[in-house]
Design a protein around this motif. Structure first.
Motif, PDB file in Angstrom:
ATOM      1  N   PHE A 137      -5.156   3.828   1.261  1.00  0.00           N
ATOM      2  CA  PHE A 137      -4.852   3.208   2.564  1.00  0.00           C
ATOM      3  C   PHE A 137      -3.358   2.951   2.699  1.00  0.00           C
ATOM      4  N   ALA A 138      -2.728   2.478   1.623  1.00  0.00           N
ATOM      5  CA  ALA A 138      -1.290   2.215   1.650  1.00  0.00           C
ATOM      6  C   ALA A 138      -0.492   3.486   1.924  1.00  0.00           C
ATOM      7  N   ASN A 139      -1.021   4.615   1.470  1.00  0.00           N
ATOM      8  CA  ASN A 139      -0.337   5.899   1.654  1.00  0.00           C
ATOM      9  C   ASN A 139      -0.705   6.594   2.960  1.00  0.00           C
ATOM     10  N   GLY A 140      -1.414   5.893   3.839  1.00  0.00           N
ATOM     11  CA  GLY A 140      -1.721   6.444   5.149  1.00  0.00           C
ATOM     12  C   GLY A 140      -2.850   7.439   5.185  1.00  0.00           C
ATOM     13  N   GLU A 141      -3.738   7.404   4.181  1.00  0.00           N
ATOM     14  CA  GLU A 141      -4.833   8.368   4.134  1.00  0.00           C
ATOM     15  C   GLU A 141      -6.023   7.962   5.004  1.00  0.00           C
ATOM     16  N   SER A 142      -5.993   6.786   5.568  1.00  0.00           N
ATOM     17  CA  SER A 142      -7.011   6.370   6.544  1.00  0.00           C
ATOM     18  C   SER A 142      -6.354   5.408   7.522  1.00  0.00           C
ATOM     19  N   ALA A 143      -7.005   5.251   8.672  1.00  0.00           N
ATOM     20  CA  ALA A 143      -6.475   4.345   9.690  1.00  0.00           C
ATOM     21  C   ALA A 143      -6.900   2.913   9.442  1.00  0.00           C
ATOM     22  N   MET A 144      -8.069   2.731   8.788  1.00  0.00           N
ATOM     23  CA  MET A 144      -8.636   1.395   8.595  1.00  0.00           C
ATOM     24  C   MET A 144      -9.231   1.271   7.191  1.00  0.00           C
ATOM     25  N   TYR A 145      -9.456   0.024   6.810  1.00  0.00           N
ATOM     26  CA  TYR A 145     -10.005  -0.271   5.486  1.00  0.00           C
ATOM     27  C   TYR A 145     -10.831  -1.548   5.613  1.00  0.00           C
ATOM     28  N   PRO A 146     -12.160  -1.479   5.454  1.00  0.00           N
ATOM     29  CA  PRO A 146     -12.997  -2.682   5.553  1.00  0.00           C
ATOM     30  C   PRO A 146     -12.967  -3.477   4.251  1.00  0.00           C
ATOM     31  N   ILE A 147     -12.162  -4.516   4.215  1.00  0.00           N
ATOM     32  CA  ILE A 147     -11.934  -5.281   2.988  1.00  0.00           C
ATOM     33  C   ILE A 147     -11.410  -6.651   3.392  1.00  0.00           C
ATOM     34  N   GLY A 148     -11.235  -7.535   2.435  1.00  0.00           N
ATOM     35  CA  GLY A 148     -10.733  -8.868   2.719  1.00  0.00           C
ATOM     36  C   GLY A 148      -9.217  -8.950   2.658  1.00  0.00           C
ATOM     37  N   SER A 149      -8.684 -10.049   3.162  1.00  0.00           N
ATOM     38  CA  SER A 149      -7.237 -10.271   3.172  1.00  0.00           C
ATOM     39  C   SER A 149      -6.666 -10.317   1.762  1.00  0.00           C
ATOM     40  N   TYR A 150      -7.520 -10.567   0.779  1.00  0.00           N
ATOM     41  CA  TYR A 150      -7.070 -10.615  -0.612  1.00  0.00           C
ATOM     42  C   TYR A 150      -6.528  -9.268  -1.090  1.00  0.00           C
ATOM     43  N   ALA A 151      -6.836  -8.185  -0.366  1.00  0.00           N
ATOM     44  CA  ALA A 151      -6.365  -6.858  -0.763  1.00  0.00           C
ATOM     45  C   ALA A 151      -4.936  -6.583  -0.298  1.00  0.00           C
ATOM     46  N   ILE A 152      -4.429  -7.394   0.596  1.00  0.00           N
ATOM     47  CA  ILE A 152      -3.121  -7.110   1.194  1.00  0.00           C
ATOM     48  C   ILE A 152      -1.998  -7.086   0.156  1.00  0.00           C
ATOM     49  N   PRO A 153      -1.913  -8.061  -0.764  1.00  0.00           N
ATOM     50  CA  PRO A 153      -0.845  -7.970  -1.781  1.00  0.00           C
ATOM     51  C   PRO A 153      -0.929  -6.692  -2.607  1.00  0.00           C
ATOM     52  N   GLN A 154      -2.141  -6.250  -2.936  1.00  0.00           N
ATOM     53  CA  GLN A 154      -2.304  -5.016  -3.704  1.00  0.00           C
ATOM     54  C   GLN A 154      -1.816  -3.810  -2.895  1.00  0.00           C
ATOM     55  N   ILE A 155      -2.165  -3.757  -1.621  1.00  0.00           N
ATOM     56  CA  ILE A 155      -1.736  -2.654  -0.759  1.00  0.00           C
ATOM     57  C   ILE A 155      -0.213  -2.646  -0.621  1.00  0.00           C
ATOM     58  N   GLN A 156       0.349  -3.812  -0.416  1.00  0.00           N
ATOM     59  CA  GLN A 156       1.802  -3.894  -0.227  1.00  0.00           C
ATOM     60  C   GLN A 156       2.568  -3.656  -1.512  1.00  0.00           C
ATOM     61  N   SER A 157       1.917  -3.795  -2.647  1.00  0.00           N
ATOM     62  CA  SER A 157       2.591  -3.448  -3.899  1.00  0.00           C
ATOM     63  C   SER A 157       2.816  -1.940  -3.994  1.00  0.00           C
ATOM     64  N   VAL A 158       1.980  -1.180  -3.295  1.00  0.00           N
ATOM     65  CA  VAL A 158       2.124   0.272  -3.246  1.00  0.00           C
ATOM     66  C   VAL A 158       3.094   0.681  -2.140  1.00  0.00           C
ATOM     67  N   ASN A 159       2.964   0.031  -0.991  1.00  0.00           N
ATOM     68  CA  ASN A 159       3.803   0.353   0.166  1.00  0.00           C
ATOM     69  C   ASN A 159       4.275  -0.939   0.811  1.00  0.00           C
ATOM     70  N   PRO A 160       5.384  -1.496   0.324  1.00  0.00           N
ATOM     71  CA  PRO A 160       5.862  -2.792   0.832  1.00  0.00           C
ATOM     72  C   PRO A 160       6.192  -2.784   2.317  1.00  0.00           C
ATOM     73  N   ASP A 161       6.492  -1.614   2.873  1.00  0.00           N
ATOM     74  CA  ASP A 161       6.905  -1.528   4.267  1.00  0.00           C
ATOM     75  C   ASP A 161       5.745  -1.242   5.211  1.00  0.00           C
ATOM     76  N   MET A 162       4.545  -1.163   4.699  1.00  0.00           N
ATOM     77  CA  MET A 162       3.409  -0.830   5.552  1.00  0.00           C
ATOM     78  C   MET A 162       3.167  -1.934   6.575  1.00  0.00           C
ATOM     79  N   ASN A 163       2.961  -1.546   7.809  1.00  0.00           N
ATOM     80  CA  ASN A 163       2.716  -2.481   8.913  1.00  0.00           C
ATOM     81  C   ASN A 163       1.203  -2.668   9.043  1.00  0.00           C
ATOM     82  N   ILE A 164       0.685  -3.727   8.438  1.00  0.00           N
ATOM     83  CA  ILE A 164      -0.756  -3.983   8.393  1.00  0.00           C
ATOM     84  C   ILE A 164      -1.126  -5.111   9.349  1.00  0.00           C
ATOM     85  N   ASP A 165      -2.206  -4.926  10.072  1.00  0.00           N
ATOM     86  CA  ASP A 165      -2.814  -6.017  10.828  1.00  0.00           C
ATOM     87  C   ASP A 165      -4.309  -5.966  10.561  1.00  0.00           C
TER      88      ASP A 165
END
Length: 431
Positions: A259-287
């Motif tokens: 998801f961090a690398n843009g391989e999908s538009a959405m990811y059904p998961i909790g907010s707890y995953a955001i730090p993990q995603i941003q560790s891969v792509n700190p500049d990703m614009n997530i909402d």
């Protein structure tokens, strides 16, 4: 009876002793500092840096109390082992789920009804805690601190580029998935190789379609999971065509990376995953947005549970000092430190800065329009996450729901008996 429950609970945990006979650093013991010693053991090792800052700040600003905060990697095992040894910390930091229910039922937690800091906690989270009691208890036994939220994370830049709109009903959500798929983009990513990730969409769907107290209703004999969970099971199957060809090929870390690398538009998961995603792509614009599982927008709720709460142990010898520690932890500045570090939701009323990644959920948070995770009521022995994974693999809905009902009775027999005895006493007007 409560003391007997405590004995049974501890005996049931005795197996952990063999696995943890050599536990370095589990208990530092009481330091001879001339101060009142308060020890707090909390179960979120990923938040250790935030707690190190708070521990240092507390000890620098308090002359009469010394605070030690422990953040072991396997805190629940450590805690249960210490309970058996009667080497309890003064305060524990745990989640609002079935372990809390078990600790409370075993008479291990102090009634903190007189703690004034409770007045600042949002009613929605205090109600979530009360709902976790197997049978209604007199008193209050936890201070909800922070919550998390589960729903749909989405790539905001991708949505803006294509002009995709946030759905408010299930039909709109399915139409959005079709629109994204037609654009040649994978709508959803899953980490279903790790069974626990199956619970994220399950919980955020079930809170819209099943009663918030469905587990209690089942325990009272008023309904069944086959009846209440059928629609949620249908929705889970409807998600699968919009994910990878093999939804069980990637684990949680792999799904976060994809998801961090843009391989999908959405990811059904909790907010707890955001730090993990941003560790891969700190500049990703997530909402994020609330999973719209119902076709009636008014029925859709934010799936939010208590991620961390503090309980004072029943045998704590320094209640006033423990309350002073709780006061410190509840200071707005310290809560904000935790929110910034963990992208969490405050359980306390106040003007806090929430992460932009939760912008799409802020209205629900502000209005208190939320419901707890269904799996917070499931016994771990039942392995519901594995059951859901098997269901998604075999797609046999009837077998899944029948097993759910059968296993619920098997693993909750004592609780069901206790609940039904309580209900009979209420009917007779007995206390």
């Amino acid at each position: 009876m409560r003391n007997r429950s405590k004995w049974i609970f501890c005996m049931g945990l005795a197996f952990t002793m063999a696995a943890t006979t050599v536990l370095s650093g589990c208990s530092l013991g009481k330091k001879d500092s001339g101060k009142t010693e308060i020890e707090l053991v909390q179960y979120k090792p990923e938040a250790v840096k935030a707690f190190e800052k708070m521990e240092e700040k507390f000890n620098a600003t308090h002359d009469d109390i010394h605070l030690t905060i422990e953040s072991p990697n396997d805190a629940m095992t450590v805690l249960k082992t210490r309970f058996i040894r009667e080497d309890n910390p003064d305060i524990i930091g745990i989640g609002g789920e079935v372990s809390y229910s078990n600790f409370l039922d075993s008479d291990m937690l102090m009634d903190i009804s007189d703690y004034q800091g409770l007045d600042s906690i949002k009613d929605a989270y205090k109600e979530i805690d009360k709902a976790l009691e197997f049978v209604p208890e007199d008193g209050v036994y936890a201070v909800p601190y922070v919550a998390n939220a589960a729903g749909i994370l989405y790539n905001k830049d991708m949505f803006e580029e294509h002009g995709w709109q946030i759905p408010t009903t299930w039909d709109e959500f399915m139409d959005l998935c079709e629109e994204i798929k037609a654009a040649g983009i994978l709508p959803l990513y899953f980490g279903f190789k790790d069974t626990w990730t199956c619970l994220a969409p399950w919980n955020s769907i079930a809170v819209d379609l099943a009663p918030a107290d469905v587990c209690r209703q089942v325990n009272k004999g008023e309904t069944t999971f086959t009846e209440e969970y059928k629609e949620a099971a249908d929705r889970m199957l409807e998600l699968l065509p919009y994910g990878p060809d093999d939804p069980f090929a990637y684990d949680y870390n792999g799904a976060c990376t994809a998801f961090a690398n843009g391989e999908s538009a959405m990811y059904p998961i909790g907010s707890y995953a955001i730090p993990q995603i941003q560790s891969v792509n700190p500049d990703m614009n997530i909402d994020s947005f609330v999973t719209p599982a119902s076709n009636d927008p008014s029925e859709n709720k934010l799936n939010s549970g208590i991620d961390l709460q503090f309980c004072v142990m029943n045998d704590c010898e320094n209640k006033e000092a423990a309350y002073e520690v709780l006061d410190f932890l509840l200071e707005d500045e310290n809560i904000q430190t935790y929110l910034d570090d963990q992208k969490a939701v405050p359980c306390k009323e106040g003007d806090f800065t929430l992460p932009e990644t939760l912008d799409g959920m802020k209205e629900y948070i502000k209005e208190g329009k939320m419901a707890d995770y269904q799996d917070h009521y499931y016994p771990s022995e039942m392995a519901v996450d594995a059951q859901i994974q098997t269901f998604l693999m075999k797609k046999d809905e009837d077998a899944f729901l029948k097993k759910f009902d059968k296993d619920w009775i098997r693993y909750n027999r004592d609780i069901i008996r206790k609940v039904q005895d309580y209900e009979k006493k209420q009917e007779k007007g007995e206390n």
